[in-house]
Design a protein around this motif. Structure first.
Motif, short mmCIF file in Angstrom:
data_model
loop_
_atom_site.label_atom_id
_atom_site.label_comp_id
_atom_site.label_asym_id
_atom_site.label_seq_id
_atom_site.Cartn_x
_atom_site.Cartn_y
_atom_site.Cartn_z
N HIS A 167 0.96 -1.06 -0.33
CA HIS A 167 -0.13 0.15 -0.15
C HIS A 167 1.05 1.15 -0.16
O HIS A 167 1.84 1.26 -0.10
CB HIS A 167 -0.99 0.37 1.29
N CYS A 202 -4.99 5.71 0.44
CA CYS A 202 -4.02 5.07 -0.62
C CYS A 202 -3.87 4.82 -2.29
O CYS A 202 -4.38 5.09 -2.23
CB CYS A 202 -4.77 3.59 -0.41
N GLU A 204 -1.28 2.92 -3.90
CA GLU A 204 -1.02 1.91 -4.26
C GLU A 204 -1.76 1.57 -4.57
O GLU A 204 -2.33 0.67 -3.98
CB GLU A 204 0.09 1.42 -3.35
N MET A 205 -2.19 0.51 -6.14
CA MET A 205 -3.55 0.11 -6.16
C MET A 205 -3.39 -1.20 -4.88
O MET A 205 -2.60 -1.94 -5.65
CB MET A 205 -3.07 -0.34 -7.93
N CYS A 206 -4.28 -1.84 -4.77
CA CYS A 206 -4.31 -2.75 -4.09
C CYS A 206 -5.55 -3.50 -3.76
O CYS A 206 -5.16 -4.91 -3.13
CB CYS A 206 -3.52 -2.12 -2.81
N HIS A 210 -9.31 -1.04 -3.16
CA HIS A 210 -8.14 0.77 -3.41
C HIS A 210 -8.84 1.58 -2.63
O HIS A 210 -8.09 2.23 -1.68
CB HIS A 210 -7.46 0.49 -4.23
N MET A 213 -10.10 2.46 0.83
CA MET A 213 -8.69 2.21 1.83
C MET A 213 -8.71 3.51 2.33
O MET A 213 -7.57 3.99 1.90
CB MET A 213 -7.67 1.92 0.68
CU1 CUA Z 1 -4.31 -0.01 -0.06
CU2 CUA Z 1 -4.32 1.28 -2.37
#
Ligand code: CUA
Length: 337
Positions: A167, A202, A204-206, A210, A213
């Motif tokens: 993340h 967040c 960062e693609m998670c 996402h 988040m």
């Molecule tokens: Cu954690 Cu995007």
């Protein structure tokens, strides 16, 4: 051979480049700043945009001027004159960009060291990212929360990690972000300089949650912060042993990253006033939040999604928690009236 007038594109360079540079220097292209370290990043960003504007002006002016001044006459069919280079010009267009780029590189390195430098009297906040929420631990006070509360003008060292995938911890008003990587602690420093309410995002693609988040950030005065600390630590008094264990588990497993305990909106429904209330589910049915409902909601969250919420709670608690631990968490939820 046509001869141009170098004065015209030179003047044009500034006519195009200077207003553009001024625009990027002044324009609100980023949200209002709230971190001391972020100010240095802002300066660098604006400087690079300003330099790039002047370079754009230079290229656009000479290109545009050449298109007009050196265009072919309709009857001109002869080849252009051979050109054998221009040593002075070549030295200039190599050395000048070299100096510009090295200067920006040196300045960038300095800023990078400046923002990473440890500050006196730092407050450590341990940040844990997981699919799909954040928790914040204040080791100095023994507090774990889902809301990031920071005293203004207090240097903070964020120790950032993750329990599952990568993340990225980011408060846009603070500017710099840092990756949250499983098995590793990354440190980022910010000194909040403006009171206000922001959001951790967040970056960062998670996975599917996402975009959800998010976590609230409140930068408050030193007095308000101490009040908040007292409220957080004071709330422990009067809990039964089971409820206290449940409270600790809720912090440890990140429940409170999504479920607030004070009624604040979050990624998941708040726990305040939850026990005994009537829940409206996404499929239109209603159900009373009793022990049985809460147990099912923890071990099989997808089976009864509350209206207005997404199905993003991990369905792993069945394996992660023992039955007794789940009962303890429910005991804790019961105390949140
Ligand atoms: Cu954690 Cu995007």
């Amino acid at each position: 051979m046509k001869r141009g007038n170098i004065l015209i594109p030179t003047v044009l360079t500034f006519v195009i480049g200077v207003p553009l540079a001024w625009f990027f220097w002044r324009a609100p292209i980023v949200p209002a700043l709230a971190s001391a370290q972020g100010g240095k990043a802002d300066f660098l960003l604006r400087l690079v945009f300003a330099i790039a504007s002047l370079v754009f002006g230079l290229v656009a002016a000479f290109l545009g001027y050449s298109l007009v001044a050196f265009r072919r006459n309709p009857n001109d069919t002869e080849d252009g004159p051979p050109i054998h280079g221009h040593t002075t010009l070549e030295i200039v267009w190599t050395v000048v960009p070299l100096i510009v780029i090295l200067s920006v590189g040196a300045l960038g390195t300095k800023v990078m060291y400046d923002v990473a430098r440890a500050q006196p009297n730092e407050l450590t906040v341990k940040v844990v990212g997981f699919q799909w929420a954040w928790t914040f631990e204040y080791p100095a006070y023994g507090i774990v929360t889902g809301e990031l509360v920071l005293p203004v003008e207090q240097p903070i060292a964020f120790e950032v990690t993750s329990t599952d995938v990568v993340h990225s911890f980011w408060v846009p008003e603070f500017r710099m972000k840092i990756d949250a990587i499983p098995g590793r602690v990354n440190v980022i420093r910010h000194t909040p300089v403006r009171e206000g309410e922001f959001k951790v995002r967040c970056a960062e693609m998670c996975g599917t949650g996402h975009a959800a988040m998010l976590a609230p950030v409140r930068v408050v005065s030193g007095t308000e912060f101490l009040q908040w600390v007292n409220e957080q630590t004071g709330a422990v008094v009067g809990l039964s042993e089971a409820a206290q264990r449940g409270k600790d588990l809720a912090s440890q497993y990140g429940c409170i990253g999504c479920h607030s305990v004070d009624g604040a909106p979050g990624v998941g429904p708040t726990w305040k006033g939850l026990y005994g209330s009537t829940r409206e589910l996404a499929d239109g049915t209603t159900v009373t939040a009793d022990d049985e409902y809460l147990y099912k909601a923890i071990v099989d969250p997808g089976s009864q999604i509350v209206a207005g919420f997404q199905n993003i709670m991990p369905a792993t608690f069945d394996e992660q928690l023992t039955d007794e631990q789940i009962r303890d968490i429910i005991e804790y939820i019961k105390t949140l009236k």
